[in-house]
Design an enzyme around this catalytic site. Sequence first.
Site, PDB file in Angstrom:
ATOM      1  N   TYR A 197      -1.122   8.406   2.252  1.00  0.00           N
ATOM      2  CA  TYR A 197       0.076   8.346   1.394  1.00  0.00           C
ATOM      3  C   TYR A 197       1.184   9.268   1.908  1.00  0.00           C
ATOM      4  O   TYR A 197       2.372   8.932   1.747  1.00  0.00           O
ATOM      5  CB  TYR A 197      -0.287   8.632  -0.072  1.00  0.00           C
ATOM      6  CG  TYR A 197      -0.984   7.445  -0.687  1.00  0.00           C
ATOM      7  CD1 TYR A 197      -0.258   6.322  -1.091  1.00  0.00           C
ATOM      8  CD2 TYR A 197      -2.364   7.401  -0.791  1.00  0.00           C
ATOM      9  CE1 TYR A 197      -0.899   5.204  -1.596  1.00  0.00           C
ATOM     10  CE2 TYR A 197      -3.016   6.282  -1.308  1.00  0.00           C
ATOM     11  CZ  TYR A 197      -2.276   5.195  -1.703  1.00  0.00           C
ATOM     12  OH  TYR A 197      -2.907   4.073  -2.196  1.00  0.00           O
ATOM     13  N   ASN A 219       6.176  -2.403  -6.446  1.00  0.00           N
ATOM     14  CA  ASN A 219       6.345  -1.582  -5.251  1.00  0.00           C
ATOM     15  C   ASN A 219       6.398  -0.104  -5.599  1.00  0.00           C
ATOM     16  O   ASN A 219       6.936   0.293  -6.629  1.00  0.00           O
ATOM     17  CB  ASN A 219       7.627  -1.972  -4.506  1.00  0.00           C
ATOM     18  CG  ASN A 219       7.572  -3.407  -4.031  1.00  0.00           C
ATOM     19  OD1 ASN A 219       6.485  -3.988  -3.986  1.00  0.00           O
ATOM     20  ND2 ASN A 219       8.712  -3.974  -3.679  1.00  0.00           N
ATOM     21  N   VAL A 220       5.879   0.701  -4.691  1.00  0.00           N
ATOM     22  CA  VAL A 220       5.865   2.147  -4.911  1.00  0.00           C
ATOM     23  C   VAL A 220       6.970   2.829  -4.099  1.00  0.00           C
ATOM     24  O   VAL A 220       7.158   4.040  -4.210  1.00  0.00           O
ATOM     25  CB  VAL A 220       4.468   2.737  -4.611  1.00  0.00           C
ATOM     26  CG1 VAL A 220       3.459   2.213  -5.625  1.00  0.00           C
ATOM     27  CG2 VAL A 220       3.993   2.411  -3.194  1.00  0.00           C
ATOM     28  N   HIS A 270       3.174   0.096 -10.771  1.00  0.00           N
ATOM     29  CA  HIS A 270       2.073   0.613  -9.941  1.00  0.00           C
ATOM     30  C   HIS A 270       2.335   2.033  -9.455  1.00  0.00           C
ATOM     31  O   HIS A 270       1.717   2.473  -8.487  1.00  0.00           O
ATOM     32  CB  HIS A 270       1.822  -0.317  -8.745  1.00  0.00           C
ATOM     33  CG  HIS A 270       1.172  -1.623  -9.117  1.00  0.00           C
ATOM     34  ND1 HIS A 270       1.110  -2.715  -8.284  1.00  0.00           N
ATOM     35  CD2 HIS A 270       0.546  -2.005 -10.265  1.00  0.00           C
ATOM     36  CE1 HIS A 270       0.479  -3.711  -8.891  1.00  0.00           C
ATOM     37  NE2 HIS A 270       0.141  -3.319 -10.096  1.00  0.00           N
ATOM     38  N   CYS A 311      -0.208  15.971 -10.895  1.00  0.00           N
ATOM     39  CA  CYS A 311      -1.291  16.957 -10.906  1.00  0.00           C
ATOM     40  C   CYS A 311      -2.568  16.315 -11.466  1.00  0.00           C
ATOM     41  O   CYS A 311      -2.539  15.692 -12.518  1.00  0.00           O
ATOM     42  CB  CYS A 311      -0.896  18.166 -11.739  1.00  0.00           C
ATOM     43  SG  CYS A 311      -2.236  19.360 -11.875  1.00  0.00           S
ATOM     44  N   GLY A 340       8.756 -12.123  -3.828  1.00  0.00           N
ATOM     45  CA  GLY A 340       8.013 -11.392  -2.797  1.00  0.00           C
ATOM     46  C   GLY A 340       6.674 -10.859  -3.249  1.00  0.00           C
ATOM     47  O   GLY A 340       6.287  -9.766  -2.868  1.00  0.00           O
ATOM     48  N   SER A 366       2.443 -12.023  -3.817  1.00  0.00           N
ATOM     49  CA  SER A 366       1.488 -13.068  -3.439  1.00  0.00           C
ATOM     50  C   SER A 366       0.730 -13.643  -4.631  1.00  0.00           C
ATOM     51  O   SER A 366      -0.002 -14.615  -4.471  1.00  0.00           O
ATOM     52  CB  SER A 366       0.488 -12.509  -2.426  1.00  0.00           C
ATOM     53  OG  SER A 366      -0.207 -11.420  -3.002  1.00  0.00           O
ATOM     54  N   LEU A 426       8.211 -15.878   0.747  1.00  0.00           N
ATOM     55  CA  LEU A 426       8.162 -16.392   2.116  1.00  0.00           C
ATOM     56  C   LEU A 426       7.092 -17.469   2.262  1.00  0.00           C
ATOM     57  O   LEU A 426       7.313 -18.507   2.882  1.00  0.00           O
ATOM     58  CB  LEU A 426       7.893 -15.225   3.074  1.00  0.00           C
ATOM     59  CG  LEU A 426       8.027 -15.500   4.562  1.00  0.00           C
ATOM     60  CD1 LEU A 426       9.409 -16.023   4.917  1.00  0.00           C
ATOM     61  CD2 LEU A 426       7.734 -14.227   5.362  1.00  0.00           C
ATOM     62  N   ALA A 481      13.553 -13.167   0.869  1.00  0.00           N
ATOM     63  CA  ALA A 481      14.309 -12.713  -0.304  1.00  0.00           C
ATOM     64  C   ALA A 481      15.704 -12.233   0.103  1.00  0.00           C
ATOM     65  O   ALA A 481      16.686 -12.495  -0.603  1.00  0.00           O
ATOM     66  CB  ALA A 481      13.546 -11.589  -0.999  1.00  0.00           C
TER      67      ALA A 481
END
Length: 235
Positions: A57, A92-93, A109, A117, A177, A179, A204, A221
């Site tokens: 990450y 999306n993150v 998400h 923490c 965008g 799935s 797509l 997109a």
Amino acid sequence: MISKETNVVILTGAGISAESGIRTFRASDGLWENHRVEEVATPEGWAANPELVWNFYQQRRRQLLEVEPNSGHHALVELESYLEHFLLVTQNVDDLHERAGSNNLIHMHGELAPLRCEECGHVEIMMDENHLGENFLTCNQCEGRMRPHIVWFGEMPMHMPEIEKALAECEVFIAIGTSGHVYPAANFLHIARRHGAHTIGINLDPPENVYFFDEFFQGKAGEILPHIVEKWTTE
Ligand code: OAD
């Protein structure tokens, strides 16, 4: 079909950030940047090998500094400023929607920029260079270990009551965008349909749930959205 008064809910997934250079999850081989999902996106993976998960990450957090919103993100900002009732829910993150200027936005998400923490739940944006290295970081409130502020598999997505209310009230639902593999997001289309919304997909490749959309636009997109948003906002 869309006027200023239309109540619109949008769901975005990894595909909207693909043209900014962020890889989608299910791009080819089922691996995310060479890791199995269970290794890097589950509480069990974090418990088993926190160094691996942390560095995975941290790498993605550093990537945020190198990418920019694309024309798809910008088109959604145009649409939001035209409409009176608009909610953007993203899986999306990354922070590209907010950097483009989206306001009414939910990250279901989680997000890469803040950390959380493990002990006290304190959430803080930690994106300067002291916070992007390999070492674990500690909480400024209680000195507990910080973890990614990400919803992993087996954890509860964020803000679900607010999202479900918006889906029940919307007149148009647009998925972009994504799935259609991951629940509960893949079910939003069905909730909106059940409440009578017109449903539109933009992707797509045809997603898992393609047959349930009233309209489906196949393509990128960043190419499709600017055209249809211009059409909707000028007609
Ligand atoms: P996926 O990687 O499953 O799907 C991305 C979709 O975007 C695919 O269907 C592609 O065809 C499409 N796509 C690629 N480039 C595109 C473009 N330029 N324009 C439009 N579409 C494009 O990503 P998601 O559906 O977002 O969860 O995945 C959902 C969740 O699975 C993620 O939020 C993540 C993952 O597990 C968590 O991290 C909790």
